[in-house]
Design an enzyme around this catalytic site. Structure first.
Site, short mmCIF file in Angstrom:
data_model
loop_
_atom_site.label_atom_id
_atom_site.label_comp_id
_atom_site.label_asym_id
_atom_site.label_seq_id
_atom_site.Cartn_x
_atom_site.Cartn_y
_atom_site.Cartn_z
CB VAL A 28 -1.74 -5.63 8.54
CG1 VAL A 28 -0.91 -4.58 7.80
CG2 VAL A 28 -0.93 -6.26 9.67
CE LYS B 111 -1.09 -7.06 5.04
NZ LYS B 111 -0.57 -5.90 4.28
CB THR C 84 -0.97 0.00 1.19
OG1 THR C 84 -1.71 -1.22 1.17
CG2 THR C 84 -1.93 1.16 1.15
CE1 TYR D 103 0.11 -9.46 2.72
CE2 TYR D 103 1.61 -7.78 1.90
CZ TYR D 103 0.33 -8.30 2.00
OH TYR D 103 -0.71 -7.66 1.37
#
Length: 305
Positions: free
Chosen positions: A212, A172, A55, A144
């Site tokens: 998250v 995540k 992001t 992640y």
């Protein structure tokens, strides 16, 4: 090292925002705007921030920019929130260098995405994760897992292996497999974080440590309230919060756009960012998209702080 801002079960906090990276209209890094966004997010209820993640448009920023952004956010909120540095790359040595930089700048932890595009075998994933974790010299690591972007999915046997590394403490999850994730939570002892806003409630109900989030750019207080409701056993309250955010999640995480694009537009609509500039290959949100976003935020009473 464990963050001083979180319980042992949630080593990075409970509501982390995957923070956008502000740019000037000509595409330059805007550190003053980054500090402003970080302060707003923490004031609103985020107890952690992830910088230079997807992001944060990390594929388009260089290591020098990543270091300066991290330093600016740490200076702005590092005494009030956990600041996690994205160090993911599909080049193991490049990720290792970013991990060393994060350690030197004083990050509280790192986010390490699976190497994308190369499509390594599980042995390659394992070596990548362990090498970068070692490079961080004790910094806590959140892996992640996002096969939609990285192509490969972290296998259970790889999770069991990395869980033996003292620095790798969390995941995540953007896989969306609640059954598999719940089993891995139980069997590895790793802290699990929802990496998909549409599944935040489901993951929390399954025992995740936190979220998250991208949508927390505008709904950090709501997600913090959801966490508290789950902790208190108030599932009805948590469901009500989730229901109120459904259209906001759908609009910001629209498949016709990207979370980074729409999160910046949302911050501009709310007066936090002056510009919604993104770097190519992203494109700025259109006026029609912004108008729709404004309507959705207004309906959800999220147009202002």
């Amino acid at each position: 090292m464990t963050s001083p801002f979180a319980t042992p079960a949630a080593p990075f906090g409970r509501v982390l925002t995957a923070m956008v990276t502000p740019f000037t209209p000509d595409g330059a890094l805007d550190l003053d705007a980054a500090a402003k966004v970080a302060k707003k997010l923490v004031d609103a209820g985020s107890d952690g921030l992830v910088v230079s993640g997807t992001t944060g448009e990390s594929p388009t920023t260089n290591p020098d920019e990543d270091g300066r952004l991290l330093a600016a956010v740490l200076s702005a909120v590092g005494d009030r929130a956990t600041v996690v540095a994205g160090v993911g790359n599909n080049d193991t040595q490049a990720s290792a260098r970013l991990a060393r930089q994060a350690k030197a700048e004083g990050a509280h932890g790192t986010l390490l995405v699976s190497p994308y595009y190369n499509k390594p075998p599980q042995a390659g994933l394992l070596r990548h994760f362990l090498t970068v974790a070692d490079a961080g010299d004790g910094l806590p690591v959140m892996l992640y897992d996002i096969p939609g972007r990285a192509v490969v999915r972290i296998a259970p046997e790889t999770y069991h292996a990395v869980a033996q590394h003292e620095a790798i403490v969390a995941v995540k999850d953007a896989v969306g497999d609640l059954a598999s994730g719940s089993t891995l939570m139980r069997d590895t002892g790793l802290a699990w974080y929802s990496g998909d806003d549409a599944l935040n409630l489901a993951w929390l109900a399954h025992g995740a440590a936190g979220v998250v989030s991208v949508v927390s750019h505008v709904a950090a207080a709501q997600y913090a309230a959801m966490v508290r409701a789950i902790d208190a056993g108030e599932l009805g309250e948590a469901r009500a919060i989730n229901e109120a955010l459904l259209d906001v999640v759908a609009t910001i995480m629209s498949p016709e756009s990207q979370g980074a694009i729409m999160a910046k537009a949302a911050l501009q609509v709310r007066g936090v960012l002056e510009h919604r500039t993104v770097r190519s290959p992203y494109v700025d949100a259109t006026d029609d998209q912004v108008d729709r976003l404004r309507e959705v935020l207004d309906t959800a009473a999220l147009l202002k702080d």
